[in-house]
Design a protein around this motif. Structure first.
Motif, PDB file in Angstrom:
ATOM      1  N   UNK A   2     -66.132  33.570 -13.233  1.00  0.00           N
ATOM      2  CA  UNK A   2     -66.347  33.924 -11.835  1.00  0.00           C
ATOM      3  C   UNK A   2     -65.763  32.888 -10.877  1.00  0.00           C
ATOM      4  N   UNK A   3     -65.772  31.614 -11.297  1.00  0.00           N
ATOM      5  CA  UNK A   3     -65.285  30.552 -10.418  1.00  0.00           C
ATOM      6  C   UNK A   3     -63.791  30.640 -10.151  1.00  0.00           C
ATOM      7  N   UNK A   4     -63.085  31.439 -10.936  1.00  0.00           N
ATOM      8  CA  UNK A   4     -61.635  31.576 -10.748  1.00  0.00           C
ATOM      9  C   UNK A   4     -61.278  32.733  -9.812  1.00  0.00           C
ATOM     10  N   UNK A   5     -62.260  33.493  -9.382  1.00  0.00           N
ATOM     11  CA  UNK A   5     -62.001  34.716  -8.617  1.00  0.00           C
ATOM     12  C   UNK A   5     -62.051  34.438  -7.115  1.00  0.00           C
ATOM     13  N   UNK A   6     -60.863  34.343  -6.523  1.00  0.00           N
ATOM     14  CA  UNK A   6     -60.769  34.031  -5.094  1.00  0.00           C
ATOM     15  C   UNK A   6     -61.435  35.089  -4.227  1.00  0.00           C
ATOM     16  N   UNK A   7     -61.496  36.311  -4.713  1.00  0.00           N
ATOM     17  CA  UNK A   7     -62.088  37.410  -3.940  1.00  0.00           C
ATOM     18  C   UNK A   7     -63.548  37.126  -3.605  1.00  0.00           C
ATOM     19  N   UNK A   8     -64.213  36.314  -4.427  1.00  0.00           N
ATOM     20  CA  UNK A   8     -65.626  36.019  -4.212  1.00  0.00           C
ATOM     21  C   UNK A   8     -65.842  34.842  -3.263  1.00  0.00           C
ATOM     22  N   UNK A   9     -64.761  34.219  -2.818  1.00  0.00           N
ATOM     23  CA  UNK A   9     -64.875  33.086  -1.896  1.00  0.00           C
ATOM     24  C   UNK A   9     -64.799  33.590  -0.460  1.00  0.00           C
ATOM     25  N   UNK A  10     -65.913  33.492   0.243  1.00  0.00           N
ATOM     26  CA  UNK A  10     -65.965  33.885   1.655  1.00  0.00           C
ATOM     27  C   UNK A  10     -66.550  32.703   2.428  1.00  0.00           C
ATOM     28  N   UNK A  11     -65.812  32.214   3.399  1.00  0.00           N
ATOM     29  CA  UNK A  11     -66.205  30.991   4.095  1.00  0.00           C
ATOM     30  C   UNK A  11     -67.405  31.213   5.009  1.00  0.00           C
ATOM     31  N   UNK A  12     -68.084  30.124   5.323  1.00  0.00           N
ATOM     32  CA  UNK A  12     -69.220  30.181   6.246  1.00  0.00           C
ATOM     33  C   UNK A  12     -68.802  30.693   7.630  1.00  0.00           C
ATOM     34  N   UNK A  13     -67.688  30.221   8.203  1.00  0.00           N
ATOM     35  CA  UNK A  13     -67.281  30.775   9.501  1.00  0.00           C
ATOM     36  C   UNK A  13     -67.052  32.284   9.460  1.00  0.00           C
ATOM     37  N   UNK A  14     -66.500  32.788   8.362  1.00  0.00           N
ATOM     38  CA  UNK A  14     -66.277  34.232   8.269  1.00  0.00           C
ATOM     39  C   UNK A  14     -67.594  34.993   8.217  1.00  0.00           C
ATOM     40  N   UNK A  15     -68.559  34.494   7.452  1.00  0.00           N
ATOM     41  CA  UNK A  15     -69.854  35.172   7.361  1.00  0.00           C
ATOM     42  C   UNK A  15     -70.573  35.123   8.710  1.00  0.00           C
ATOM     43  N   UNK A  16     -70.536  33.971   9.361  1.00  0.00           N
ATOM     44  CA  UNK A  16     -71.154  33.873  10.687  1.00  0.00           C
ATOM     45  C   UNK A  16     -70.505  34.856  11.658  1.00  0.00           C
ATOM     46  N   UNK A  17     -69.198  34.987  11.581  1.00  0.00           N
ATOM     47  CA  UNK A  17     -68.500  35.909  12.469  1.00  0.00           C
ATOM     48  C   UNK A  17     -68.886  37.357  12.184  1.00  0.00           C
ATOM     49  N   UNK A  18     -69.146  37.667  10.907  1.00  0.00           N
ATOM     50  CA  UNK A  18     -69.610  39.017  10.579  1.00  0.00           C
ATOM     51  C   UNK A  18     -70.968  39.296  11.224  1.00  0.00           C
ATOM     52  N   UNK A  19     -71.881  38.331  11.170  1.00  0.00           N
ATOM     53  CA  UNK A  19     -73.164  38.481  11.870  1.00  0.00           C
ATOM     54  C   UNK A  19     -72.925  38.705  13.363  1.00  0.00           C
ATOM     55  N   UNK A  20     -72.003  37.932  13.917  1.00  0.00           N
ATOM     56  CA  UNK A  20     -71.719  38.008  15.355  1.00  0.00           C
ATOM     57  C   UNK A  20     -71.201  39.385  15.747  1.00  0.00           C
ATOM     58  N   UNK A  21     -70.427  40.006  14.902  1.00  0.00           N
ATOM     59  CA  UNK A  21     -69.871  41.329  15.200  1.00  0.00           C
ATOM     60  C   UNK A  21     -70.972  42.371  15.407  1.00  0.00           C
ATOM     61  N   UNK A  22     -72.096  42.196  14.741  1.00  0.00           N
ATOM     62  CA  UNK A  22     -73.214  43.130  14.873  1.00  0.00           C
ATOM     63  C   UNK A  22     -74.209  42.691  15.948  1.00  0.00           C
ATOM     64  N   UNK A  23     -73.945  41.568  16.602  1.00  0.00           N
ATOM     65  CA  UNK A  23     -74.887  41.044  17.574  1.00  0.00           C
ATOM     66  C   UNK A  23     -76.142  40.499  16.925  1.00  0.00           C
ATOM     67  N   UNK A  24     -76.014  39.970  15.694  1.00  0.00           N
ATOM     68  CA  UNK A  24     -77.191  39.561  14.931  1.00  0.00           C
ATOM     69  C   UNK A  24     -77.147  38.091  14.507  1.00  0.00           C
ATOM     70  N   UNK A  25     -76.311  37.305  15.151  1.00  0.00           N
ATOM     71  CA  UNK A  25     -76.266  35.871  14.862  1.00  0.00           C
ATOM     72  C   UNK A  25     -77.140  35.158  15.876  1.00  0.00           C
ATOM     73  N   UNK A  26     -78.310  34.694  15.414  1.00  0.00           N
ATOM     74  CA  UNK A  26     -79.238  34.042  16.330  1.00  0.00           C
ATOM     75  C   UNK A  26     -80.100  33.041  15.576  1.00  0.00           C
ATOM     76  N   UNK A  27     -81.134  32.535  16.232  1.00  0.00           N
ATOM     77  CA  UNK A  27     -81.949  31.463  15.655  1.00  0.00           C
ATOM     78  C   UNK A  27     -82.857  31.926  14.524  1.00  0.00           C
ATOM     79  N   UNK A  28     -82.964  33.227  14.313  1.00  0.00           N
ATOM     80  CA  UNK A  28     -83.753  33.700  13.171  1.00  0.00           C
ATOM     81  C   UNK A  28     -82.942  33.775  11.890  1.00  0.00           C
ATOM     82  N   UNK A  29     -81.690  33.362  11.964  1.00  0.00           N
ATOM     83  CA  UNK A  29     -80.824  33.320  10.785  1.00  0.00           C
ATOM     84  C   UNK A  29     -80.529  31.864  10.457  1.00  0.00           C
ATOM     85  N   UNK A  30     -80.835  31.464   9.221  1.00  0.00           N
ATOM     86  CA  UNK A  30     -80.600  30.090   8.780  1.00  0.00           C
ATOM     87  C   UNK A  30     -79.645  30.111   7.591  1.00  0.00           C
TER      88      UNK A  30
END
Length: 243
Positions: A126-154
């Motif tokens: 699994x560690x060789x599979x680049x498809x499974x690597x998703x950066x923290x900024x990308x995940x945060x941006x996905x939350x932001x797209x739904x209007x769900x990035x706030x202080x209740x998310x850690x």
């Protein structure tokens, strides 16, 4: 339309969007309605690969937590693009629940190299599979797209063995594990299960993977857990903690 009906309509649309069901014809690959329903394809675009059956089970678990007043926060360990956690946060917001948090735990660098401490993981690639690597900024941006990035998310960035022992978690109502490997699954169980409330849900996404299933059975045997394992689809399972 009643408030409850509006809430359910929003959550259903949120699931369709996270799973990209509305635009499935644009996914390519082996994306079919059946594969997306059962979570059998690795999406090019969708924000989750857990499929509709596992997403529905997560929804039902959160409904039960709300209805029965089971205390605690929600966590997923291994989040990929963040879709399941986005749905958790959307659920809390739709119900006006400000007293629970969503913990988003991941290395955000893919899966770890097999640890010699866990020989069963030695054949994992699994560690060789680049498809499974998703950066923290990308995940945060996905939350932001739904209007769900706030202080209740850690966000808990790092390997589970390092982040979970020191995470600011006191009580959980739902622990959703999606770590694939024995080490990741066992690290999650060891650190989170003691904090899971009675009546809380322990959900395992990758039970069909031998490494993961072995960790589940070893942990249950060590701690004499006999709560019945309930299948969700061909790979996901859950049980409710009774003691």
């Amino acid at each position: 339309m009643t408030s409850d009906a509006g809430t359910q309509l929003y959550l259903e649309l949120l699931k369709k969007t996270i799973l990209f069901e509305i635009w499935l014809e644009h996914e390519g690959g082996n994306a079919t309605p059946t594969n997306r329903w059962e979570g059998l394809d690795w999406p090019n675009i969708a924000h989750s690969m857990i499929g509709r059956l596992r997403m529905n089970q997560l929804h039902e678990a959160m409904d039960t937590v709300l209805r029965e007043g089971i205390p605690g926060d929600f966590i997923e360990t291994g989040v990929w693009r963040g879709g399941a956690c986005i749905f958790m946060r959307g659920f809390l917001k739709a119900h006006g629940m400000n007293n629970r948090r969503v913990f988003v735990a991941d290395s955000f660098e893919g899966l770890p190299v097999p640890d010699p401490q866990y020989p069963i993981d030695a054949t994992s690639t699994f560690h060789t599979q680049d498809f499974l690597r998703v950066s923290l900024p990308e995940v945060k941006n996905n939350f932001r797209k739904y209007g769900l990035l706030d202080r209740q998310v850690t966000f808990l960035k790092g390997w589970f063995k390092d982040t979970l022992p020191v995470a600011p978690i006191t009580q959980l109502a739902i622990a959703r594990l999606d770590g694939d490997m024995y080490s990741s699954t066992m690290d999650s169980l060891n650190n989170l299960y003691p904090k899971l409330s009675i009546g809380g849900f322990l959900i395992v996404d990758d039970y069909s993977i031998g490494y993961c299933a072995a960790a589940v059975h070893d942990f249950r045997a060590i701690h004499n857990i006999t709560d019945p394992i309930i299948p969700i689809d061909i790979t996901g399972i859950y049980w409710r903690k009774t003691k």
